[in-house]
Write an enzyme that holds these catalytic residues in place. Structure first.
Site, PDB file in Angstrom:
ATOM      1  N   GLY A  81       9.648   8.234  36.964  1.00 41.32           N
ATOM      2  CA  GLY A  81       9.832   7.040  35.840  1.00 41.32           C
ATOM      3  C   GLY A  81      11.227   6.312  35.579  1.00 41.32           C
TER       4      GLY A  81
ATOM      5  CB  ILE B 253       8.606  12.155  28.676  1.00 37.92           C
ATOM      6  CG1 ILE B 253       8.410  12.155  30.525  1.00 37.92           C
ATOM      7  CG2 ILE B 253       9.036  13.528  28.124  1.00 37.92           C
ATOM      8  CD1 ILE B 253      10.085  12.812  30.357  1.00 37.92           C
TER       9      ILE B 253
ATOM     10  CB  CYS C  76      10.710  19.054  35.376  1.00 37.08           C
ATOM     11  SG  CYS C  76      11.324  17.069  36.184  1.00 37.08           S
TER      12      CYS C  76
ATOM     13  N   GLY D 125      13.522   6.719  33.866  1.00 40.14           N
ATOM     14  CA  GLY D 125      14.476   7.507  33.377  1.00 40.14           C
ATOM     15  C   GLY D 125      15.018   8.650  33.807  1.00 40.14           C
ATOM     16  CB  THR D 126      12.787  10.857  36.255  1.00 38.92           C
ATOM     17  OG1 THR D 126      12.257  11.220  35.319  1.00 38.92           O
ATOM     18  CG2 THR D 126      13.057  11.400  37.302  1.00 38.92           C
ATOM     19  NE  ARG D 127      11.660   6.403  40.879  1.00 40.53           N
ATOM     20  CZ  ARG D 127      11.801   5.974  41.744  1.00 40.53           C
ATOM     21  NH1 ARG D 127      12.146   6.437  42.447  1.00 40.53           N
ATOM     22  NH2 ARG D 127       9.947   6.338  41.709  1.00 40.53           N
ATOM     23  CB  ALA D 128      18.699   6.008  34.722  1.00 45.78           C
TER      24      ALA D 128
ATOM     25  CB  SER E 249       5.384  12.397  38.613  1.00 48.92           C
ATOM     26  OG  SER E 249       5.907  12.448  39.283  1.00 48.92           O
TER      27      SER E 249
ATOM     28  CG  ASN F 261       7.316  15.193  37.498  1.00 52.78           C
ATOM     29  OD1 ASN F 261       6.255  15.300  37.856  1.00 52.78           O
ATOM     30  ND2 ASN F 261       8.098  14.731  37.232  1.00 52.78           N
TER      31      ASN F 261
END
Length: 315
Positions: free
Chosen positions: A161, A13, A128, A163-166, A159, A287
């Protein structure tokens, strides 16, 4: 004179935002790229583009001579990290644009409520999924009361990463809250789906609104105008098909969604697609593109407003 900015977070990002500031903005100028991994591609790319960098996080940024010229700081790290970063930066009077789900400052969706927060010093870009769907909820609510709004954001697994998963839990909680606060729904719900399909799919979003009395044609027109407005700063944002509006049957069970009267009249279904501009990441990463595009638009407007305020004070 352009406004100097710093970006905290040298991941996907942050790096996409770096490219957008350099390529697209007429009013912002890259000052510093901040990371914690000295081998990250984001920091390496920034250096190749002539941008000052630090791999010592916010502490490194605070110690750089370039920091004095920075007026806007983007935070593209994580919800937990932003809480700490915000505390460190607050005494320095910078404008903070938060791309994490931390939600310390007010939620901002540029097409909906940016004007209401032009004087804020720390704004939150929701998520997003929120940037893609809340404009639609707001479009419906401005012509008919929205009793319940549910959104499903489907993004390519590639797409999403670390950070998103955490931050999956924060994603759903923050988006649901913003559906109510910004979108105007009495009750909001958010779901995110990480789709592992190959080849990767572009971002798809579904919005379901249970709305009260209102003219279906006015609802449809409001949604279409809002989609056009968002596409001004996110060119890949579009309707996948015509807005669907059907009456709510008198015997349709809604007790788990709506607690009290009045009963909604219309079921509004909107299907969206978001294709990324591929400035740094593949086009399927819409996203990420909608987050960085919304953050760029927000920072430009906040910086312009701050500049006008300084002129008014000087005169």
């Amino acid at each position: 004179m352009k406004t100097k900015v710093a970006i905290i977070g040298s991941g996907n990002i942050g790096t996409d935002l770096l490219i957008k500031v350099i390529r697209l903005s007429d009013s912002l100028d890259m000052g510093v790229m901040v990371g914690v991994d000295p081998t990250s591609d984001g920091l390496a790319r920034a250096r190749r583009l002539g941008v000052s960098t630090t791999d010592r996080g916010v502490e490194g940024l605070l110690g750089m001579p370039e920091f004095a010229d920075v007026d806007v700081v983007f935070d593209a790290t994580s919800a937990t990290a932003h809480e700490r970063n915000s505390a460190l930066l607050e005494p320095h009077g910078k404008l903070l644009v938060d791309l994490t789900p931390a939600a310390i400052g007010p939620f901002v969706v540029p097409a909906v409520n940016l004007d209401a927060h032009r004087t804020a010093t720390n704004v939150n870009m929701v998520t997003c999924g929120g940037q893609a769907t809340i404009p639609v909820v707001a479009a419906v609510s401005r012509v008919a009361p929205v009793r319940y709004a549910e959104i499903v954001a489907s993004i390519a697994s590639k797409s999403a990463g670390p950070g998103t998963r955490a931050n999956i839990d924060e994603f759903t909680e923050t988006t649901a809250k913003a559906i109510e606060v910004v979108g105007g729904a009495d009750r909001g719900k958010a779901i995110i789906v990480l789709n592992p399909a190959e080849p990767p799919m572009i971002m798809r979003d579904t919005v379901l609104c249970l709305a009260g009395d209102g003219d279906p044609e006015l609802i449809r027109d409001s949604v279409e105008r809002m989609v056009a407005e968002v596409s001004r700063y996110v060119p890949g944002y579009r309707l996948k098909q015509q807005v669907q509006i059907t009456p709510v049957a008198a015997d349709e069970p809604l007790g788990t969604l709506i607690d009290a009267a009045p009963r909604p009249s219309w079921k509004v279904s909107v299907f969206l697609a978001v294709e990324g501009a591929a400035h740094y990441l593949p086009a399927y990463a819409g996203n990420l593109d909608i987050m960085t595009s919304a953050a760029l638009r927000t920072a430009e407007q906040l910086a312009a407003n701050a500049a006008r305020q300084r002129v008014e004070v000087d005169t």
